[in-house]
Design an enzyme around this catalytic site. Structure first.
Site, PDB file in Angstrom:
ATOM      1  CE  LYS A 220      21.834-105.978 -59.284  1.00  0.00           C
ATOM      2  NZ  LYS A 220      20.357-106.121 -59.238  1.00  0.00           N
TER       3      LYS A 220
ATOM      4  CB  SER B 181      19.835-106.902 -55.672  1.00  0.00           C
ATOM      5  OG  SER B 181      19.329-106.722 -56.977  1.00  0.00           O
TER       6      SER B 181
ATOM      7  CB  SER C 217      16.827-105.098 -57.435  1.00  0.00           C
ATOM      8  OG  SER C 217      16.682-106.175 -56.553  1.00  0.00           O
TER       9      SER C 217
END
Lengths: 432, 432
Positions: A79, A148, A172
């Site tokens: 990420k 996210s 997330s």
């Protein structure tokens, strides 16, 4: 001649076994993943950066040497809120468009030390908050993958990589994993080192994992914690004690999430598990507002530099949902919120100890992934477990009215992550 | 003609008043500090980087405009474990000799937003651990200033700047402040945003402050938390309830620390304060080993990148004191250590609530600063309060047999920092 075996569909554990057995190489696995990405990335948009050359070089080195560790030859995505020394780290923000940190985040370094091949950076919402990136749900491109950790969930679901790193301050990891139909794991607080993760909050930020099996989560966890790998030891379903937890927010769950939960509870009971129910005390209802206050208070301050020097490059979403609320949140409100969390954690930990329940069963998200990619979904069924420091795993075995995935979430006692992985493996067996 | 007034000796609050009154400018104050640094830095070696030009430019801008905030025109030092966007950030390690991060740490950005003039970066031990930098104790150059916030303590003590930022994972703010004879403040856990601080541990790292008065600590705290400034409200000594806490480690305190503590207790009692004693439960004795295990476990992992790519540039001290112990610390030991901390925090918080004690009185360090600069002193009287999340302030009013400073430490109930500042101001009044 085309391959008959779609190596990119292997789990990490299966790929590791094939590599160990000499029937697969790191290079071959990587090429299968890259071919899949080439075929799909224009639609899915999971990646902000792909390091094809670096990954090929690393795979070749791994193939030329002895096994390097638990992730030997396994491609993975990171990420883009976690730093990498050899790739840009943009945090989903134009402020960091040309940002090249000098280090690897702890989770990246430990993945590499275990022989993992970092293939690239996956899309994050802006600063791992709400303002969405370009990623689409690979199961229906008109829908959000969640956020996210949007790109990590989509990349794992779409067979670009078997493993990916995410982070969770609210929901997330679990929510995008649920929306994309993969296994997501939000560990107990402070299990995986957060050095090199762009800080949102000290109180909540947690590095988490995405994979396509519970065994893969256990493998990845061992590498990321630099602890011995303990293979999943699946307890018999009949030995399990599971408590259905509808949470104070049950009225906000969509029908498909309610059905998934209730069907799972029925299946467990039929298989001989003890299924009870946990109704959280009234005080827990305050955790939603408390969680929002902690995020707003800490984020306003932890982004003081960006807000001072580059405010015009910060999204309106960030300003209205974080900054404005942060300015309204007093230190006293922040402290009250922190202390409410401490009390509720303490209550839940005693409850687990007294009742000897193996896991809570609770929704992974409100329902299927919402239509559109601007809104990454509601955090209502996730923030509780981040705030309470408990390990959480989402299992992807249901679908909703649109045919999109619906997860169910298992939540364990704080700091008993390996047990929760075992329990999750057992529960996942209901559908295998 | 030479100045008659040594502006560099003003506290931040006094300097702010003079600037507000028009009798001092930011530029003039800065030049006084720079002159002092020029005269002393060859001996003291508090700084790794000084941005004279940038500070002069900033001071000139401040002098040309309206008041910018709580720290308008106040020069300050930043421990070089906290990032700055316009100066190198070396973390006391040759690995980062040429490291220029793109951002300001939250505490730096908030200092600047309040009008503070960041004059430079102060010496930290390697990665804010044990391997010492070149800084010497300004009160006796043959002695350590303490660590890991070595340069910040020395710079404030030696009148280079009125304020400086530090961090504390064990005793890295309170101990150097005690050794150098300044006021040091380690806030409650998670009070000041840690974005942009090189992570040692999630469980313990705390941004702290150095100053030359309690009022300055309150001013600096308000700026760093972006909360309204609450001037110190000094309670009468006779209203205070103070508990002497010798800790389980009293036998390791030097005579000068014992005497400082006991004299302070006597003075408080004479002034009408209620002075009692807290003997910590037996379980607290385990916190020393638990603290060490948490540090070792987390640091091994949070420096995975440096240990993987640059191990030859990591000090032997770091390897023997952190890495080797980290490799011996299992996940189970780490979790037990975390849980012991939770239990002890809970016990102490209840104790404070029930007894209505305003503060504990406890040693700031074993005694005077040790001779030599390779060893920055023992953490035994500091780690407890970091681990217990309690606010702590060291007051500098005693000297030891060598004439070097000996502090006494006040520790408050978790999350009641402003009250502890008020109490500290009252106790400091014993010697004014």
């Amino acid at each position: 001649m085309a391959d008959k075996i779609n190596f990119e569909r292997l789990t990490a554990v299966a790929a590791r076994q094939a590599i160990d057995a000499g029937t697969l190489t790191a290079g071959r696995l990587l090429e299968a993943c890259l071919e899949r990405i080439d075929a799909r990335e224009d639609d899915v948009r999971a990646w902000t950066f792909l390091d094809r050359a670096g990954a090929r070089k690393q795979a070749a080195q791994l193939d030329a040497g002895p096994s390097r560790g638990l992730l030997h030859g396994i491609p993975l995505g990171v990420k883009d809120i976690i730093d990498t020394h050899d790739m840009p780290s943009r945090y989903g923000s134009p402020i960091y468009q040309h940002h090249h940190p000098q280090w690897d985040g702890a989770s990246v370094a430990l993945s590499r030390a275990a022989g993992g091949v970092v293939l690239g950076k996956t899309v994050t919402t802006e600063f791992a908050n709400r303002h969405a990136g370009p990623t689409r749900n690979p199961l229906d491109l008109e829908h959000t993958p969640g956020g996210s950790s949007s790109g990590s969930a989509a990349a794992v679901a779409d067979f670009h990589v078997p493993l990916a790193l995410g982070t969770q301050t609210g929901g997330s990891v679990i929510r995008p994993a649920s929306y994309c139909g993969v296994y997501g794991y939000k560990p107990s607080f402070q299990l995986i080192g957060n050095a090199g993760v762009r800080t949102n909050t000290e109180a909540l930020d947690t590095v988490g994992l995405m994979a396509r099996s519970v065994d893969d989560l256990a493998l990845f966890k061992a590498a990321l914690t630099e602890t011995p790998y303990i293979a999943i030891d699946t307890p018999p379903l009949s030995s399990l004690s599971i408590a259905l937890c509808r949470t104070p927010y049950w009225d906000r769950a969509a029908d498909e999430s309610r059905r998934a939960l209730e069907q799972t509870a029925e299946l467990l009971a039929s298989a001989g598990a003890t299924v009870t129910e946990l109704v959280l005390p009234g005080e827990f209802a305050g955790l939603e507002e408390a969680h929002r206050q902690i995020c707003a208070f800490e984020i306003l301050r932890n982004y003081a530099d960006e807000l001072r020097r580059f405010r015009e490059l910060v999204s309106d979403d960030f300003i209205t949902q974080r900054v404005v609320l942060g300015e309204q949140t007093t230190l006293e409100m922040f402290r009250e919120a922190i202390m409410l969390g401490e009390r509720c954690r303490s209550w839940l930990d005693r409850w687990f100890a007294e009742r000897r329940v193996d896991a809570l069963l609770t929704p992974s998200a409100q329902g299927e992934a919402p239509r559109g990619i601007a809104f990454t979904g509601n955090v209502v069924f996730n923030f509780l477990w981040t705030f309470l420091y408990t390990p959480a795993i989402t299992l992807p075995h249901f679908t909703g009215p649109l045919g999109l995935p619906v997860g169910v979430q298992l939540v364990g006692r704080k700091y008993t992550d390996q047990h929760l992985l075992n329990v999750a493996s057992s529960v996942a067996g209901l559908w295998s």
